[in-house]
Each structure stands twice: as structure tokens, then as C-alpha cells.
Enzyme design. Sequence first.
Site, PDB file in Angstrom:
ATOM      1  N   TYR A 146       0.849  -1.190   0.000  1.00 23.56           N
ATOM      2  CA  TYR A 146       0.000   0.000   0.000  1.00 23.56           C
ATOM      3  C   TYR A 146       0.888   1.245   0.000  1.00 23.56           C
ATOM      4  O   TYR A 146       1.378   1.679   1.043  1.00 23.56           O
ATOM      5  CB  TYR A 146      -0.925   0.010   1.208  1.00 23.56           C
ATOM      6  CG  TYR A 146      -1.982  -1.081   1.210  1.00 23.56           C
ATOM      7  CD1 TYR A 146      -2.161  -1.920   0.110  1.00 23.56           C
ATOM      8  CD2 TYR A 146      -2.804  -1.280   2.308  1.00 23.56           C
ATOM      9  CE1 TYR A 146      -3.118  -2.914   0.109  1.00 23.56           C
ATOM     10  CE2 TYR A 146      -3.773  -2.272   2.309  1.00 23.56           C
ATOM     11  CZ  TYR A 146      -3.926  -3.082   1.213  1.00 23.56           C
ATOM     12  OH  TYR A 146      -4.884  -4.076   1.221  1.00 23.56           O
ATOM     13  N   HIS A 159      -1.066 -12.246   0.515  1.00 25.80           N
ATOM     14  CA  HIS A 159      -1.895 -11.319  -0.259  1.00 25.80           C
ATOM     15  C   HIS A 159      -2.522 -12.001  -1.470  1.00 25.80           C
ATOM     16  O   HIS A 159      -3.618 -11.622  -1.913  1.00 25.80           O
ATOM     17  CB  HIS A 159      -1.037 -10.127  -0.690  1.00 25.80           C
ATOM     18  CG  HIS A 159      -1.788  -8.849  -0.803  1.00 25.80           C
ATOM     19  ND1 HIS A 159      -1.210  -7.619  -0.702  1.00 25.80           N
ATOM     20  CD2 HIS A 159      -3.098  -8.597  -1.029  1.00 25.80           C
ATOM     21  CE1 HIS A 159      -2.100  -6.670  -0.857  1.00 25.80           C
ATOM     22  NE2 HIS A 159      -3.261  -7.240  -1.058  1.00 25.80           N
ATOM     23  N   SER A 182     -13.256  -3.717   0.545  1.00 23.93           N
ATOM     24  CA  SER A 182     -14.125  -2.900  -0.328  1.00 23.93           C
ATOM     25  C   SER A 182     -15.598  -3.109   0.020  1.00 23.93           C
ATOM     26  O   SER A 182     -16.437  -3.296  -0.870  1.00 23.93           O
ATOM     27  CB  SER A 182     -13.872  -3.214  -1.805  1.00 23.93           C
ATOM     28  OG  SER A 182     -12.546  -2.899  -2.160  1.00 23.93           O
ATOM     29  N   PRO A 183     -15.956  -3.048   1.312  1.00 22.48           N
ATOM     30  CA  PRO A 183     -17.352  -3.291   1.693  1.00 22.48           C
ATOM     31  C   PRO A 183     -18.280  -2.159   1.274  1.00 22.48           C
ATOM     32  O   PRO A 183     -19.503  -2.321   1.342  1.00 22.48           O
ATOM     33  CB  PRO A 183     -17.285  -3.413   3.215  1.00 22.48           C
ATOM     34  CG  PRO A 183     -16.115  -2.555   3.598  1.00 22.48           C
ATOM     35  CD  PRO A 183     -15.111  -2.768   2.499  1.00 22.48           C
ATOM     36  N   LEU A 184     -17.709  -1.028   0.841  1.00 19.75           N
ATOM     37  CA  LEU A 184     -18.519   0.079   0.337  1.00 19.75           C
ATOM     38  C   LEU A 184     -18.419   0.172  -1.194  1.00 19.75           C
ATOM     39  O   LEU A 184     -18.690   1.225  -1.777  1.00 19.75           O
ATOM     40  CB  LEU A 184     -18.098   1.394   0.991  1.00 19.75           C
ATOM     41  CG  LEU A 184     -18.288   1.424   2.519  1.00 19.75           C
ATOM     42  CD1 LEU A 184     -17.787   2.737   3.100  1.00 19.75           C
ATOM     43  CD2 LEU A 184     -19.749   1.185   2.899  1.00 19.75           C
ATOM     44  N   ARG A 241     -15.978   0.244  -3.405  1.00 24.06           N
ATOM     45  CA  ARG A 241     -15.032   1.228  -3.965  1.00 24.06           C
ATOM     46  C   ARG A 241     -15.610   2.635  -3.958  1.00 24.06           C
ATOM     47  O   ARG A 241     -15.318   3.449  -4.820  1.00 24.06           O
ATOM     48  CB  ARG A 241     -14.634   0.858  -5.393  1.00 24.06           C
ATOM     49  CG  ARG A 241     -14.337  -0.606  -5.641  1.00 24.06           C
ATOM     50  CD  ARG A 241     -12.956  -0.997  -5.189  1.00 24.06           C
ATOM     51  NE  ARG A 241     -12.639  -2.373  -5.550  1.00 24.06           N
ATOM     52  CZ  ARG A 241     -11.483  -2.965  -5.293  1.00 24.06           C
ATOM     53  NH1 ARG A 241     -10.533  -2.316  -4.685  1.00 24.06           N
ATOM     54  NH2 ARG A 241     -11.256  -4.224  -5.641  1.00 24.06           N
ATOM     55  N   GLY A 242     -16.456   2.914  -2.954  1.00 23.09           N
ATOM     56  CA  GLY A 242     -17.024   4.251  -2.813  1.00 23.09           C
ATOM     57  C   GLY A 242     -18.439   4.394  -3.324  1.00 23.09           C
ATOM     58  O   GLY A 242     -19.064   5.438  -3.122  1.00 23.09           O
ATOM     59  N   PHE A 268     -21.111   3.055  -2.222  1.00 22.60           N
ATOM     60  CA  PHE A 268     -21.996   3.237  -1.078  1.00 22.60           C
ATOM     61  C   PHE A 268     -21.450   4.297  -0.121  1.00 22.60           C
ATOM     62  O   PHE A 268     -21.909   4.416   1.015  1.00 22.60           O
ATOM     63  CB  PHE A 268     -22.173   1.908  -0.319  1.00 22.60           C
ATOM     64  CG  PHE A 268     -22.873   0.859  -1.126  1.00 22.60           C
ATOM     65  CD1 PHE A 268     -24.188   1.010  -1.514  1.00 22.60           C
ATOM     66  CD2 PHE A 268     -22.200  -0.289  -1.523  1.00 22.60           C
ATOM     67  CE1 PHE A 268     -24.831   0.043  -2.275  1.00 22.60           C
ATOM     68  CE2 PHE A 268     -22.835  -1.257  -2.278  1.00 22.60           C
ATOM     69  CZ  PHE A 268     -24.150  -1.100  -2.659  1.00 22.60           C
TER      70      PHE A 268
END
Length: 298
Positions: free
Chosen positions: A56, A121, A200-202, A204-205, A207
Site C-alpha cells: 500500500y 496477499h 471494499s465493503p462500500l 469502492r465508494g 456506497f
Amino acid sequence: MKQRQLGQNGPRVSALGLGCLSFGGMFGPTTEAESLRTLDAAWDSGMTFLDTANGYGEGVSETFIGQWLRKTGHRPHIATKAAFTNDPARRVDNRPEHMRAELEGSLKRLGTDHVTLFYAHRHDPQIPAEDLAGTMQRLVEEGKILGYGLSEIGPYTLERCHAVHPVMAVQNEYSLWTRTPELGLIQRCASLGVAFVPFSPLARGAFGTPMADPATFRDGEFRTRIPRFHAENWPHNKAKLDAFHAYARTRGFTPAALALAWLLDRATHILPIPGTRTAEHLRAWAMAPEIDLTDDDR
């Protein structure tokens, strides 16, 4: 914040973890000060579980977390990951010497002698799953990691690794939008006592609060390569999203918080790791574990 068990024999951690991918600049420029403020906000909200990786920002995310740890003295549970090589090909390498060297680099950047959770990973198909699990088992026995995890794998790889040494967590993309893990992986994790950690539970933005807008994406940003945001798809997808965002407002929740509450409601071994680079965005969803969905909501 409510807590959940990180695997059958792991520690209890906050029901939401903080995904620290964006500290490395994946979603746009960020600064050390902004990242530290976000970590402060996460801790103040009760988050005790941080998720990062050596890749990252090529170590930037881990470095910022290490600086925050030294500055504050806080001791959250940290998960990090390794497997990719640093060459232009970005190969996946699960050889013991590579995984060990990458972990040592992560520990140095974080300023600690161990982490709670160390993920592969990706799984290198050239390395049998049993050999990868053996490498991780030795790192556990040496005290460098409390447990190990697997990222972006299927049930069969999980079963093979778990038979050698228990897996603490599996991390795959999962959200209201991305449902593939429901085909068997989530259930297999539950039966083996393995935590399932949605990244990424949203979506990728999608939500997010506010909703992601493809028109604002920088040239070359990785989201420009994701079909859901392409010009021919986005208007259709946005219509669905607008309906969800509107429903969240009728319930008095932010869309981000409601999307996370849906994940938490699915099963008790699910621990989402939403990511953000700002304290303001974090505050829009940090209350998600306090939301109790009704049958009508579901």
C-alpha cells in the site's frame, strides 16, 4: 464499539476494522497528517483492528501506522499482507524466504516485533497450499505473527491450508454489490471457525457518503478500470444506488453505515474493513455496528 472474534482462537477486535489502503494514495493524494488524523478518529470510535499491506503505497501505509503507534502508544491489532514482488511484473511469490523477508520489512516499518495477523496477499499457484501454510505456521511458532490469513482465495485453498495449521481469517471482496463469497466461501469459513473479512465493503465508494463520482476520478486511478464505473454502465448502476441512498435517508442512516450494517447482519464471523483517508468520511459510517436491522430492512 461492539467486538467480534477474529477466528476461532484469535483475539476479540472491533466489529469494524479500518482498511488503510488509501493511506498509500490509491484514491488520490494524502498526507501523513491526514492519515494520522484518520487513525485518531478510528481509535476514538473504538476501532482496534487495522488492516494494511506492504504494497500500500510501497510501504507508506505501514510507515504512517508505525509513526502513529510511536506517537500515541496505542496498541491495536494489526493485519498486514505480503506476496507481490517489487519488480515491474509484480509477480506473486509465496516462497518461505520471500514471505519472511517481506514480513520483516513490515515489522520494521510498523515499529513492532509482531503483528496479530499476516496474510498471503495472493496464493502463488507454484507453491502448494500446504507449503504456504507450513511457512505461516513457522512464523506463528516464532512469535512474529499471532495467526495467518489468506486473501482472494476459494474454499479448496482454505481447506488445504487449514488442515496444516488453522487459518485465522480470509479476506475477499464482499459487499451489497459484490456477492460471490456467498457461493460457499463465507459458509466454509464459518464451519472451520475462520473469520471472514470483507474488503471494499462500500463497493469502492459506490456506497460512500458522498457517493463516488467517476467524473472526478484522476487519470490512471485504478477505479477507472473497474467496469461498474464505466460510462456505459454507470448510469444504470447509479439508478440502483440512488434508490439505496434514498432508503438509507428514510431510516436516518448514512448509506455507508447502512451498507456496513447489512454486512455485519449477515453472520457473526464477518468483520468488514472499510477504508478511508479522511476522519470525516470515517465518522459517516463508524456507527454501523450499532444499527440493528429489522425484517423489513432486510
